[in-house]
Scaffold this active site. Structure first.
Site, mmCIF file in Angstrom:
data_model
loop_
_atom_site.group_PDB
_atom_site.id
_atom_site.type_symbol
_atom_site.label_atom_id
_atom_site.label_comp_id
_atom_site.label_asym_id
_atom_site.label_seq_id
_atom_site.Cartn_x
_atom_site.Cartn_y
_atom_site.Cartn_z
ATOM 1 C CE LYS A 1 0.633 -1.234 -32.898
ATOM 2 N NZ LYS A 1 -0.312 -1.524 -33.998
ATOM 3 C CD GLU B 1 6.449 -19.958 -23.195
ATOM 4 O OE1 GLU B 1 5.798 -20.550 -24.059
ATOM 5 O OE2 GLU B 1 6.065 -18.913 -22.651
ATOM 6 C CG HIS C 1 5.242 -9.889 -21.289
ATOM 7 N ND1 HIS C 1 6.460 -10.512 -21.485
ATOM 8 C CD2 HIS C 1 4.371 -10.471 -22.161
ATOM 9 C CE1 HIS C 1 6.317 -11.441 -22.420
ATOM 10 N NE2 HIS C 1 5.068 -11.436 -22.846
ATOM 11 C CB CYS D 1 5.651 -14.533 -21.159
ATOM 12 S SG CYS D 1 5.572 -15.089 -22.861
#
Lengths: 130, 351
Positions: free
Chosen positions: B242, B83, B237, B115
């Site tokens: 987290k 991107e 991804h 993404c």
């Protein structure tokens, strides 16, 4: 940078292509049409190695306007196993740690930006070996 | 049964500059410990001004070629998912193809899907080879991610690239199954001429990242008739540290399966590069027969899932060039916020 000139320089700027004289074996980077040593006109295209040895360097504090934002930066000449010497910026290094004789490797980088709307010029710079 | 297809060469590139979460938080009066805890990341990579999606792609591909040991002229297609393509109109792919010596008999396309663009390139490259259209195809995942000053994204948006050459000969990791899962979900976007993306805050979590990652992962497991315990490694991804750990645990994967490809805590979010770079870090250590579960995610939104199986050819090429962890952890330079802002062109020269 004129786009036509830029395109002509792609083989050596992108791929480190050099010309090796088919008669005397002299290597030229960038390539030449006539051998400087023997006048022969036929060459073999070879690729310069990725690693070179730093022969000399300087630190630029007052660069040309296009490179002002990068100041200060090191500019060095490396000798490659094929016998040619190449001049390029040395980046990703603490300027205090640049030493003649150190091994550097070639990395593909953006070299110049033609204002806000012009072409982006790519080519090689030297970086320390990981 | 058709002849196996898979990865025959892979490589990664990461800029050497880093900025710590504390340095960013200090400027914006934010609480660094809560950001570090909340995002589970310590620092991120920063591209210098002479480094962009094209340069990262070239360097990653050079490493992939060293592992593949093939003539670049035999690569029939190159797809770069990002991107942050440097030009709005002019392909990144042609520059990369020229730089590696793969022109002129090649098909190029630049892909964009937030993404997920990188795994898209890998999927298309794989499909071309599987269909017998070409001997080799190259899929690249690369980004110099954008995050607006003071936005939560600024703490994670980083830079890096991974390149994968797909082929049929001397396969390092064979593809077993793929699955894709998409819906129209407006969780993150960037309009034309805008510098920075915008996002829908907490909506980027459960209805976006988790829904699609879980949806794709569950369908992929079902298609393969597999369970999380059947895999040595898993990579998801990683927009922060987290999310990938949490989604992995929700699916039944253990920390030990995820941590090798869990780069976000010390790399940040490389957007298109995230899960592909994690896959490369896994390939650096995987042993023959190890199965790898991979699911990407891209806002907008969708996930691509892959099940890879390492072959006996992999160990011989793992160390022929610089590995992912070495690029991540060695010879780093830490930036102050001012230099970081200059590198990322966040300083407006209003004169």
């Amino acid at each position: 940078m004129n786009p036509a000139r830029y395109a002509r320089e792609i083989p050596h700027r992108y791929r480190l292509e050099a010309a090796k004289c088919k008669k005397c074996g002299a290597v030229f980077f960038p390539h030449r049409l006539i051998c400087l040593k023997c006048g022969h006109r036929q060459f073999e295209t070879i690729k310069i190695s990725e690693h070179g040895k730093l022969e000399t360097f300087t630190v630029i504090h007052t660069p040309a306007s296009d490179f002002k934002d990068q100041s200060p930066f090191a500019l060095g000449i490396c000798k490659f196993p094929e016998g040619v010497r190449i001049t390029a910026q040395i980046v990703d290094i603490d300027l205090e740690k640049v030493r003649i004789g150190m091994k550097l490797q070639v990395e593909f980088r953006r070299i110049q930006t033609d204002g806000h709307a012009g072409i982006l010029s790519y080519g090689y710079k030297f970086v320390p070996v990981i | 049964m058709s002849k196996p297809v898979g990865i025959v060469g892979y490589g990664v590139h990461i800029p050497r500059y880093r900025i710590r979460v504390e340095e960013i938080a200090k400027v914006w009066g934010a609480d660094a410990p809560s950001y570090k805890r909340g995002l589970e990341l310590r620092e991120k990579s920063v591209p210098p001004p002479d480094c962009d999606t094209i340069t990262l792609s070239v360097e990653a591909t050079k490493r992939a070629l060293k592992r593949a040991q093939i003539d670049p002229a035999k690569i029939g297609a190159i797809y770069i998912g990002s991107e942050s393509h440097p030009y709005a109109v002019k392909p990144s792919g042609t520059t990369v193809a020229e730089a590696i010596g793969a022109t002129p008999d090649i098909h190029c396309a630049d892909l964009e899907f937030a993404c997920k663009a990188g795994s898209e390139g890998m999927y298309i490259a794989l499909s071309h080879v599987k269909a017998g259209e070409m001997e080799y195809a190259l899929g690249i995942a690369a980004d110099t991610s954008q995050g607006a000053p003071s936005d939560a994204l600024e703490y994670s948006a980083s830079a890096g690239a991974a390149a994968f050459i797909m082929g049929r000969k001397n396969i390092l990791a064979e593809i077993e199954y793929t699955h894709s899962f998409m819906t129209d979900t407006p969780d993150f976007w960037r309009r034309e001429h805008e510098f920075y993306p915008q996002h829908a805050g907490r909506y980027t979590g459960e209805p976006a990242y988790f829904k699609h990652t879980l949806g794709c992962a569950k369908a992929l497991l079902k298609k393969a008739g597999a369970e999380p315990g059947d895999f040595k490694y898993a990579v998801f991804h990683q927009p922060n540290g987290k999310f990938p750990m949490r989604v992995g645990k929700m699916l039944g994967f253990k920390t030990k399966q995820i941590e090798q490809g869990w780069l976000a805590p010390r790399l940040g979010n490389t957007y298109s590069g995230a899960s592909p770079m994690g896959l490369a870090a896994i390939l650096d250590v995987a042993k023959p027969g190890d199965r790898i579960f991979m699911v990407s995610y891209g806002s907008g939104a969708g996930s691509d899932g892959f099940i890879w199986k390492a072959t006996d050819k992999l160990p011989a090429v793992q160390k022929v060039t610089t590995q992912t962890y070495a690029l991540l952890d060695e010879k780093k330079f830490y930036l102050d916020y001012g230099t970081y802002a200059k590198f990322r062109r966040k300083i407006l020269k209003n004169y």
